[in-house]
Design a protein around this motif. Structure first.
Motif, PDB file in Angstrom:
ATOM      1  N   LYS A 341      42.095  38.344  40.124  1.00  0.00           N
ATOM      2  CA  LYS A 341      42.461  38.132  38.722  1.00  0.00           C
ATOM      3  C   LYS A 341      42.955  36.694  38.517  1.00  0.00           C
ATOM      4  N   ARG A 344      40.183  34.335  38.485  1.00  0.00           N
ATOM      5  CA  ARG A 344      39.464  34.425  37.196  1.00  0.00           C
ATOM      6  C   ARG A 344      40.204  33.597  36.137  1.00  0.00           C
ATOM      7  N   TYR A 345      41.512  33.778  36.099  1.00  0.00           N
ATOM      8  CA  TYR A 345      42.322  33.030  35.126  1.00  0.00           C
ATOM      9  C   TYR A 345      42.140  31.524  35.333  1.00  0.00           C
ATOM     10  N   ARG A 379      33.135  34.134  31.243  1.00  0.00           N
ATOM     11  CA  ARG A 379      33.969  35.339  31.121  1.00  0.00           C
ATOM     12  C   ARG A 379      33.923  35.855  29.690  1.00  0.00           C
ATOM     13  N   GLU A 383      38.991  38.566  28.128  1.00  0.00           N
ATOM     14  CA  GLU A 383      39.685  38.127  29.343  1.00  0.00           C
ATOM     15  C   GLU A 383      40.494  36.851  29.090  1.00  0.00           C
ATOM     16  N   GLU A 386      43.568  37.977  27.478  1.00  0.00           N
ATOM     17  CA  GLU A 386      44.446  38.616  28.479  1.00  0.00           C
ATOM     18  C   GLU A 386      45.198  37.545  29.276  1.00  0.00           C
TER      19      GLU A 386
END
Ligand SMILES: Nc1nc2c(ncn2[C@@H]2O[C@H](COP(=O)(O)OP(=O)(O)OP(=O)(O)O)[C@@H](O)[C@H]2O)c(=O)[nH]1
Length: 464
Positions: A341, A344-345, A379, A383, A386
């Motif tokens: 995660k 991804r961020y 993405r 996301e 988020e």
């Protein structure tokens, strides 16, 4: 009609992350501490610091309920001290650890007390018992306790009305509730801002019911909680928890060192600093601390900390020292998922402009920018949103550190030199000061303790 409920339907769950605090009986919440360096409190033998720590230690631990074995715990205290809130926090804390707690509302004095307890209990899915019509708290308490004993609850918590020592009838009523329910532990709940009245009030409670522990509430406010010294002295009972906010999970096992640090105006960051030293690479520490004290959390800082997490392991341990933080980012046992995660961020942040990364205002990111960032990083917009939520959550915690005073080399001893009896007299509750023998007694005490040298140690050794 008595009302109780075991089928709380609310699905609201408040994540609780017990932070490392070390009351003896809550050993399991402690995190192993690494050996302290010379400049740290333990080796420096800080006399005043230790003296205050000692004052907060009545010499014996409080009764500790055992999971699986029924215990009755009664909460008492002044009006508005936070009893009802704390009852639920206490129940919730134990529930999270696999206990079967239950709440009994024997507060028939304050209209709304039962509703408040009911609401909190429902949120946390904790069974409760109380009445809108019965006015005898003894009757409610007995029936509630009996009911939950039959249901094998192992922690039956009885909330009582707030009262103060001038109210003899209310004190008699409290004594009767205690006599009828035979609690294994009576907890005196005190507001951290109680000040001068702490000793007399705590003593009055102790004289009527056998107070065995203290909980200090509202430690998130400005008050330093000096009254705890008086309450411990008056009840000869230890502080076991502190309340750090209105929410159910804002509850911590009492840890004497940060508490005394705060009392002395050192801030509650001794443990936090340890963690910074442990987790953040040496060369980044001064910069990170500087940024912390400014309270400006940007996406770039988040990015850098993510890099640290991936390189060094769970920096959450650092943030978990901060009040109000729950380690959602990297839950235990799900490190792999969390790392993915975070990566991804970071990919999404790679698609941001410098202006966006250095801004403290996430509103800069409008819909079209979010879509652009999502496209750029391959993405979903969801996301990106988020990730921004995560940023806002961390920024909120970060902002709590604003104004953190980071003593520079050389400032330590200057700070120590300024520390004198005058300062101590402000820290100590008046009752305690009286017991020591006023200012004169305090000065003598400090002389005996070799104050200057020891106090230098207390503040980290200085630049000798
Ligand atoms: N900020 C903060 N507020 C708290 C804390 N604990 C309780 N409160 C608030 O303090 C107020 C009083 O709390 P209650 O739990 O109602 O107090 P009480 O002792 O049961 O009150 P009485 O039944 O009237 O004696 C409420 O607004 C709570 O939300 C805390 O740790 N921090």
């Amino acid at each position: 009609m008595l009302e109780r409920d075991h089928s709380c339907s609310s699905s609201i769950r408040c994540p609780i992350q017990a932070r490392p605090r070390h009351a003896e009986q809550y050993q399991e919440d402690r995190q192993p501490r690494r050996p302290r360096r010379r400049s740290q409190q333990a080796q420096d033998h800080p006399a005043i610091f230790n003296e205050l720590c000692k004052m907060l230690d009545p010499g014996k631990p409080s009764f500790t309920p055992k999971k699986g074995k029924t215990s009755v715990v009664m909460f008492v205290g002044l009006q508005g001290s936070g009893k009802t809130t704390t009852c639920t926090k206490y129940a919730y804390y134990h529930q999270k650890k696999g206990w079967r707690p239950a709440l009994v509302c024997a507060d028939t004095f304050r209209a709304g007390a039962f509703d408040q307890l009911k609401q909190n209990a429902t949120k946390a899915k904790i069974p409760f018992y109380g009445s809108y019509t019965e006015s005898d708290p003894v009757k409610i308490a007995v029936e509630g306790v009996e009911t939950f004993k039959k249901e094998n609850c192992d922690l039956i918590i009885v909330d009582t009305s707030g009262r103060h020592k001038q109210e003899a009838a209310l004190f008699e009523e409290m004594r009767q509730v205690s006599e009828a329910t035979k609690p294994d532990l009576v907890i005196f709940v005190m507001d951290s801002s109680i000040g001068q009245a702490a000793f007399d009030q705590a003593q009055a409670f102790k004289q009527s019911v056998s107070v065995g522990a203290v909980i200090v509430t509202k430690m998130d406010g400005h008050a330093k909680g000096g009254g705890a010294l008086s309450a411990v002295a008056a009840t000869k009972s230890p502080v076991i928890f502190i309340g750090t906010g209105e929410h159910m999970d804002e509850f911590e096992v009492f840890d004497v060192k940060p508490f005394v640090s705060r009392l002395l105006g050192m801030g509650d960051w001794s443990g936090f600093m340890d963690k910074i030293h442990e987790v953040v690479p040496m060369d980044q520490q001064p910069e990170l601390l500087q940024k912390l004290s400014e309270g400006n959390f940007t996406l770039r800082i988040m990015y850098e900390q993510f890099q640290n997490i991936l390189k060094m392991g769970p920096i959450n341990q650092v943030f978990s020292m901060l009040p109000g933080f729950s380690a959602e980012l990297m839950p235990k046992g799900r490190e792999k998922e969390s790392s993915a995660k975070i990566k991804r961020y970071m990919t999404m942040m790679d698609s941001m402009t410098n202006e966006e990364l250095d801004s403290t205002n996430p509103k800069l990111m409008n819909e079209s920018r979010m879509m652009r960032i999502a496209r750029g990083s391959g993405r979903q917009v969801r996301e990106v949103m988020e990730m921004l939520e995560e940023y806002k959550r961390l920024a909120k915690i970060w902002s709590k550190m604003k104004g953190l005073k980071i003593p520079k080399k050389g400032e330590m001893s200057a700070l120590s030199r300024n520390m004198n009896a005058q300062h101590m007299s402000k820290v100590l509750p008046p009752q305690m000061l009286k017991q020591i023998g006023g200012m004169g007694g305090l000065q003598n005490l400090m002389k005996q303790m070799g104050s200057t040298k020891d106090m230098m140690g207390m503040f980290g050794g200085g630049d000798k």
